[in-house]
Design an enzyme around this catalytic site. Structure first.
Site, short mmCIF file in Angstrom:
data_model
loop_
_atom_site.label_atom_id
_atom_site.label_comp_id
_atom_site.label_asym_id
_atom_site.label_seq_id
_atom_site.Cartn_x
_atom_site.Cartn_y
_atom_site.Cartn_z
N LYS A 81 -21.79 -21.03 -6.16
CA LYS A 81 -23.17 -21.53 -6.21
C LYS A 81 -23.17 -23.04 -6.39
O LYS A 81 -22.36 -23.58 -7.17
CB LYS A 81 -23.90 -20.85 -7.37
CG LYS A 81 -25.39 -21.18 -7.46
CD LYS A 81 -26.07 -20.44 -8.61
CE LYS A 81 -27.57 -20.64 -8.63
NZ LYS A 81 -28.25 -19.94 -9.73
N SER A 156 -32.24 -16.99 -8.37
CA SER A 156 -31.98 -18.22 -7.66
C SER A 156 -30.62 -18.28 -6.96
O SER A 156 -30.42 -19.12 -6.10
CB SER A 156 -32.07 -19.39 -8.63
OG SER A 156 -31.04 -19.31 -9.60
N SER A 180 -31.12 -14.48 -12.30
CA SER A 180 -30.70 -15.09 -11.03
C SER A 180 -29.43 -14.53 -10.42
O SER A 180 -29.09 -14.88 -9.29
CB SER A 180 -30.53 -16.59 -11.20
OG SER A 180 -31.80 -17.20 -11.10
N1 GLN Z 1 -36.40 -16.37 -11.69
C1 GLN Z 1 -36.18 -16.92 -12.98
C2 GLN Z 1 -36.71 -18.33 -13.02
O1 GLN Z 1 -37.28 -18.74 -12.08
C3 GLN Z 1 -34.73 -16.88 -13.33
C4 GLN Z 1 -33.94 -17.99 -12.79
C5 GLN Z 1 -32.51 -17.96 -13.20
O2 GLN Z 1 -32.03 -16.96 -13.75
N2 GLN Z 1 -31.83 -19.06 -13.00
O3 GLN Z 1 -36.56 -19.03 -13.97
#
Ligand code: GLN
Length: 495
Positions: A81, A156, A180
């Site tokens: 990532k 994400s 994410s």
């Molecule tokens: N969808 C969640 C957010 O927008 C989690 C994001 C993540 O785990 N980095 O914060």
């Protein structure tokens, strides 16, 4: 398409040891697949072809000298990532503000993979600074879901999930702050592991919300994810929140599964079956629990009464921490700087307002607000207090009622690109089943458990006690072993 990309990591390992193919063959097969499909999926921001081929050649030498004594990941391709810093390789967190940034060091998790001989094929696309659930917040374009290219792959860690789901790499690393890893794993029909907070060093993971962020693996089966987790886990003196807890040989332990789970109590939180969730998701989760019953586990209804506050708590705490962590992008030391500023404050203002995307700015503003003098007690302090109540819910359930908790990963399967972008709150609400586990720092695994009528994957989340990855992965493994449900073999997959 080269058939090598369909193998599991263990099958790749076998082929490498018997000499059926080399690491260079594996690297080339995956690089070719990335070349052929990246214009469709947009899952990679950087492809490290030259680096991968030289790492693969080195892995071949290591394999010929050390044979089965070489680390298990020797010569195995991995995707990383873009939130994780990589020495000499562009790292942008999918943000314009870091466009062209080349870090001088490796993230510990990446370094550990490299020390084990893994081959890095590239850096994956994501929501900007890991803020989002769909990849639509990337400054470099949306990532598409291999099951339906008009749908999002989740986020994400979108590109890392798609890379594995689409055969561009057998393993990848993501980060999970509030879901994410688990949610994109569920949207793309693969396995994703969010380790216990403290299990994996965060050194070199660009900070979003430091009390929540964890690095974890994606794989197409539990065994693959387990051996990747083992490689990256452990105490690191560079991250004071990483813990000195023994790291098991997860693969060895899960293979001890002997066909039953007698004595295991699986808690089903009643608060996780909410109005508005997909009926097909609910049915699939309930069906999966029957499999566990068949294996001898006992399903017990439990209550996690503060679940309804988790989204609010998460978005206050995560934004507060983000507003502080992202203060470093000021155009001075690295990243984008507005070139025509006349004054210092204009330079700060323009660099940040042009460098960050809309969602990141929204969160910095929200976070700054909840930390500001007049509102700190009402929002940030209150959120921390309620976070403790969420943690205590889990503690009580594990002490009194169950060994593992089973829930859906997401209330819906993958949604269409653009469907939720106009309403950020709607997007946030989709994280309802993943953020409580994050607030409590617990390990959570997402495994594919079914398909809906649109042929989109459904994910089952298994949550364990702190540092119980060993037991948790065994429970995750037993499901696939019993049902033979394997999304990587389902017709309709794009590879
Ligand atoms: N969808 C969640 C957010 O927008 C989690 C994001 C993540 O785990 N980095 O914060």
């Amino acid at each position: 398409m080269n058939e090598l990309i369909k193998l599991s990591v263990l099958e790749m390992r076998d082929g490498l040891l018997t000499g059926n193919f080399s690491s260079v063959d594996l690297a080339k097969a995956h690089l070719e697949e990335i070349k052929a499909t990246n214009s469709t999926y947009n899952s990679f921001l950087t492809v490290t072809e030259e680096l991968a081929l030289s790492q693969a050649a080195a892995a071949d030498v290591k394999l010929s000298l050390q044979k089965s004594n070489s680390p298990i990941l020797t010569g195995i391709p991995v995707a990383i990532k873009d939130q994780l810093v990589t020495e000499g390789v562009k790292t942008t967190c999918a943000s314009k503000i870091l466009k062209g940034f080349i870090p001088p060091y490796n993230c510990t998790a990446v370094k550990k993979l490299l020390d084990d001989g893994a081959v890095i094929v590239g850096k994956t696309n994501q929501d900007e600074f890991a803020m989002g659930s769909s990849s639509e917040n990337s400054a470099f374009g949306v990532v598409r879901n291999p099951w339906d290219i008009e749908s999002v792959p989740g986020g994400s860690s979108s590109g890392s999930a798609v890379a594995v789901a689409a055969g561009q790499a057998p393993l990848s690393l993501g980060t999970d702050t509030g879901g994410s890893i688990r949610q994109p794993a569920s949207f793309t029909g693969i396995v994703g592991v969010k380790p216990t907070y403290g299990r994996v060093s965060r050194y070199g993971a660009v900070a979003f919300a430091s009390s929540l962020d964890q690095i974890g693996p994606f794989g197409r089966c539990v065994e693959d994810a387990a051996l990747c987790l083992r490689a990256i886990a452990g105490k690191d003196k560079r991250d004071s929140t990483s813990m000195e807890v023994p790291v098991h040989d997860y693969l060895h332990e899960i293979k001890k599964f002997d066909g039953h789970l007698k004595g295991l109590r699986i808690g089903l939180p009643k608060e996780y079956f909410i109005p508005g969730m997909d009926k097909e998701v609910e049915d699939s989760i309930r069906q999966s629990l029957k499999t566990y019953e068949k294996l001898g586990a006992e399903i017990v209804e439990i209550s996690l009464p503060h679940t309804e506050y988790a989204i609010a708590v998460y978005y206050i705490v995560a934004c507060a921490e983000a507003s502080s962590n992202l203060a470093r992008y000021d155009g001075v030391r690295y990243g984008y700087r507005y070139p025509e500023a006349q004054t210092l404050s204009e330079m700060y203002e323009k660099s940040r307002s042009l460098g960050f995307g809309a969602e990141v700015k929204r969160r910095i503003i929200l976070g700054t607000y909840v930390l500001s003098a007049g509102y700190y007690d009402a929002y940030y302090k209150k959120a921390q207090q309620v976070r403790t109540l969420v943690i205590n819910d889990f503690k009580a359930a594990f002490v009194n009622n169950c060994d593992v908790i089973a829930t859906p990963v997401s209330p819906t399967t993958a949604f269409k690109i653009g469907e939720k972008t106009a309403d950020p709150l709607q997007m946030y609400l989709g994280d309802v089943f993943t953020v409580p586990c994050s607030l409590a720092g617990l390990p959570g695994v997402s495994i594919p458990c079914g398909l809906d009528s649109k042929n989109l994957p459904i994910g089952l989340q298994l949550i364990g006690k702190p540092f119980s990855e060993n037991a948790l992965l065994k429970v995750a493994y037993s499901f696939g072993k019993e049902t033979k449900f394997d999304t990587s073999k389902v017709i309709g997959r794009r590879f």
